[in-house]
Write a protein that holds these residues in place. Structure first.
Motif, PDB file in Angstrom:
ATOM      1  N   PHE B 165     -38.315-155.828   4.902  1.00 53.74           N
ATOM      2  CA  PHE B 165     -37.785-154.584   4.348  1.00 53.74           C
ATOM      3  C   PHE B 165     -36.425-154.217   4.946  1.00 53.74           C
ATOM      4  N   SER B 166     -35.864-155.109   5.770  1.00 52.26           N
ATOM      5  CA  SER B 166     -34.523-154.855   6.303  1.00 52.26           C
ATOM      6  C   SER B 166     -33.909-156.185   6.740  1.00 52.26           C
ATOM      7  N   GLY B 167     -32.610-156.175   6.939  1.00 51.39           N
ATOM      8  CA  GLY B 167     -31.902-157.369   7.391  1.00 51.39           C
ATOM      9  C   GLY B 167     -32.404-157.863   8.746  1.00 51.39           C
ATOM     10  N   PRO B 168     -32.462-156.972   9.771  1.00 52.61           N
ATOM     11  CA  PRO B 168     -32.946-157.419  11.082  1.00 52.61           C
ATOM     12  C   PRO B 168     -34.371-157.977  11.016  1.00 52.61           C
ATOM     13  N   SER B 169     -35.223-157.373  10.153  1.00 52.89           N
ATOM     14  CA  SER B 169     -36.593-157.887  10.015  1.00 52.89           C
ATOM     15  C   SER B 169     -36.574-159.326   9.538  1.00 52.89           C
ATOM     16  N   LEU B 170     -35.710-159.617   8.566  1.00 53.59           N
ATOM     17  CA  LEU B 170     -35.668-160.972   8.024  1.00 53.59           C
ATOM     18  C   LEU B 170     -35.323-161.971   9.127  1.00 53.59           C
TER      19      LEU B 170
END
Lengths: 225, 489
Positions: B165-170
């Motif tokens: 659900f976010s760039g850092p999560s990916l």
């Protein structure tokens, strides 16, 4: 004569016919009818009827949207005259709306805004991806009575709690009533995060907003005593 | 023959694709600043955050997408085939609540609930893949995405349908997968997971959705576009109009993805739904929603892409006849539609609530749906006459050798969740106290979870996964590993 006009106004709202609603408003001014009478005896009963029909599942959301649009069209004709005469329609309340931070889904929130406006609330829509700080600033600026927070995603729903906490930190919590909504939101969740009310859909948000305003004014009158 | 259900004929498919290509050129699609340069370099005009995709570029991107790929299990075996007519199922994803097994009421899900669901799905062969099924309320939000995946990787060896659900999560999730696979290159060669990437309707590739498309393409980890037109609200009210919007969102996503890395694997997926005009809810269990899923997948197949849909869930709140009807019907329809990956099983209440008991009931519907698409086949030279030659008119088929040889191929045997041959009122053996569906399902949940054994994981990799979770978890404020601490102790 005026009874028939009020009936036609009412019907233009039920039919969701903005052009007819605006035209009747123009005619009423030319005929010398008091604009506040047109609002209270013509158009508003139309919106009440629509709300009732919707609750009975005889009218549907697109019908309701059209009725709200007809209401907006009529009011845009009558509002300048109401202001001129100093007989403005009493405001049901000031509402600040937004979809919470991290979420960009706005359909539900826009429905709520449209319906609240049609029912006499002054609505400020902050759009999507709204932080607690933005809500706080708008509450101060608009002197809001109510805020409405929407989130469609299970993952962004938790932001509602964060925003309540921000309002507490900024000392605004006691000044406003908080409504929450959105697909994953439940009554239980609303209680858990310390919101004042939960609307399962846009239609129920109108009754909810009215009842929260009543709570607020009852509280205020008790404090004044 | 394999039974199939198609809702669109060829001329209509051509019109859908033609209009979708028109839409992404004019009005175009909103894109994040993150991908503007990538698009401009390819000749896409981008003005005020809106990209206007030329048809030729879109067609070229579509032509370069792999028609098939595999997801791999932990032991490196191909386990899920995306492509062709293969049909697989995985549990629904990322809901907040679970229907409590004791109270039969929804409550916020915890890491321990996700662990039980992963264990259950591991034991049910009807689920070819796991999903990061629940938001764990005992895990900080910032760590939520990768922590869900961490638990699934820890407890399962099946492929995973997940999402960030976010760039850092990916980034964190790709790191975790690489640790488990033995490096980023090993992960690219044999991807264990596919990532859902959701455009916002209509035609809006938000910051994190744009970043995810690019990040996944470059990592060589399959992306699954989950386009969610809401017919009548955020998409045209007509089913066909919403199918066009779905196609336009998917094609624009494919272009961004393929520009980032030509030939990277991507899935034509979605969670389309109708907007109920009485209540304003997103109906996931309605027949029209199932029709949208089938039609959208058919467009993807027509273009030669692997497909995904969101079915086998219910708008109902409890494990009742409505849940059974909506989930069972859509499992059958999705299978007949030949959708490669069908997510959604186990879910109730407009995908807000998961249920372990529903998951085992849905597994029965899935098994039945799979039996259906296995079809009716001739098993011998004669269809019936040879058997009649042996029995005459005695009606004595039970004794036949063919019966014994073939009945397992012909009949699917449901588990004890399905009441078939249980106590009956007609012979007096039944009673009002006989276990109802929920009780039977709960018994099966308990049996399967008790029989679950954690698949072995290379100790070094396990240590690396746990170390990652402890390190990153600490940054997010976790001082233990929910769902795992007890195992380690």
């Amino acid at each position: 004569m005026s009874d028939a006009t009020f009936a036609a106004m009412r019907q233009s709202i039920i039919d969701g016919a903005p052009e007819t609603a605006a035209e009747l408003a123009q005619q009423s001014l030319l005929a010398g009818l008091l604009p506040l009478d047109s609002v209270n005896l013509g158009y508003v009963p139309g919106m009440h009827c629509v709300g009732e029909e919707f609750a009975q599942r005889r009218m549907f959301l697109p019908d309701m949207m059209a009725s709200a649009e007809a209401m907006r069209a009529a009011m845009s004709v009558l509002d300048p005259e109401l202001r001129r005469l100093g007989t403005e329609r009493p405001r049901a309340g000031v509402v600040v709306l937004g979809t919470v931070k991290g979420d960009i889904h706005e359909i539900g929130k826009c429905l709520v805004g449209t319906l609240l406006t049609a029912h006499g609330f002054e609505v400020y829509d902050l759009g999507v991806d709204v932080s607690g700080e933005k809500f706080a600033a708008a509450i101060r600026e608009r002197n809001a009575d109510l805020i409405g927070m929407s989130s469609l995603l299970t993952t962004t729903m938790k932001q509602q709690r964060t925003i309540v906490e921000v309002l507490e930190k900024e000392g605004l919590r006691s000044r406003v009533k908080i409504m929450v909504g959105g697909a994953p939101v439940t009554r239980q969740w609303a209680q858990e995060i310390g919101a004042d009310g939960y609307g399962k859909d846009a239609a129920t948000s109108v009754a909810l907003a009215h009842s929260l305003m009543e709570d607020a004014s009852r509280l205020a009158s008790m404090e004044n005593r | 023959m394999r039974p199939r259900l198609e809702l669109l004929d060829r001329p209509l498919l051509e019109r859908i694709v033609a209009e979708a290509l028109q839409l992404i050129e004019q009005p175009g699609a909103r894109v994040s600043p993150h991908v503007v340069e990538l698009l401009r370099d390819a000749g896409v005009q981008v003005e005020n955050g809106v990209a206007h995709f030329p048809e030729a570029l879109a067609r070229k991107a579509l032509a370069g997408v792999p028609h098939e790929f595999y997801l791999y299990s932990r032991d490196g075996q191909p386990a899920v085939h995306y492509g062709g007519e293969d049909v697989h199922f995985d549990p629904g994803s990322s809901c907040l609540n679970i229907l409590d097994s004791e109270t039969q009421q929804p409550r916020p899900a915890q890491a321990a609930d996700l662990v039980r669901m992963v264990q259950l799905a591991e034991m049910l062969p009807e689920f070819a893949a796991q999903s990061t099924a629940m938001v764990c309320n005992d895990v900080p939000q910032d760590a939520g995405d990768w922590y869900r995946l961490f638990l699934v990787l820890y407890y399962s060896s099946k492929p995973v349908v997940t999402g960030a659900f976010s760039g850092p999560s990916l980034r964190a999730m790709l790191d975790l997968l690489a640790l488990e696979s033995g490096g980023a290159e090993a992960l690219r060669q044999k991807p264990r997971a596919v990532f859902d990437v959701c455009p916002s309707p209509p035609l809006n590739w938000s910051d994190f959705a744009s970043q995810n498309l690019v990040g996944l393409a470059r990592a060589g980890v399959p992306a699954e576009i989950v386009s969610m037109p809401l017919a009548g609200a955020t998409a045209p009210v007509t089913l066909i109009g919403s199918v066009v919007q779905h196609a336009a969102e998917c094609i624009s996503g494919v272009v961004i993805h393929q520009l980032a890395c030509p030939g990277a694997p991507i899935v034509w997926g979605g969670a389309p739904a109708i907007f109920d005009m009485r209540t304003g809810v997103t109906s996931m269990g309605s027949i029209e929603t199932a029709m949208l899923d089938l039609a959208c997948a058919q467009v993807g197949k027509y273009l030669g892409l692997p497909t995904h849909g969101y079915l086998v869930n219910s708008d109902g709140k409890y494990l009742d006849a409505q849940a059974g009807m909506e989930s069972g019907t859509s499992a059958v329809l999705g299978a007949l539609g030949g959708i490669n990956m069908i997510s959604g099983a186990g879910m109730l209440d407009f995908v807000a609530c998961h249920s372990l008991e529903k998951l085992v009931v849905d597994a029965e519907a899935i098994a039945s749906a799979k039996r259906l698409i296995a079809g009716i086949e001739p098993r011998s030279d004669s269809l019936a006459t040879a058997m009649f030659a042996k029995t005459g008119l005695s009606g004595d088929f039970l004794k036949l050798q063919e019966t014994r040889a073939l009945f397992r191929k012909e009949q699917h045997f449901p588990s004890a969740v399905i009441d078939r041959g249980g106590p009956s009122f007609s012979d007096g053996s039944g009673s009002a106290e006989a276990p109802d569906l929920f009780a039977r399902a709960h018994t099966r949940v308990e049996e399967l979870v008790a029989a679950y054994q954690r698949p072995t994981l290379d100790p070094d990799r396990e240590q690396a996964l746990v170390a990652f979770a402890e390190r990153e978890g600490a940054k997010a404020g976790l001082n233990s590993l929910p769902g795992i601490a007890k195992v380690l102790a």
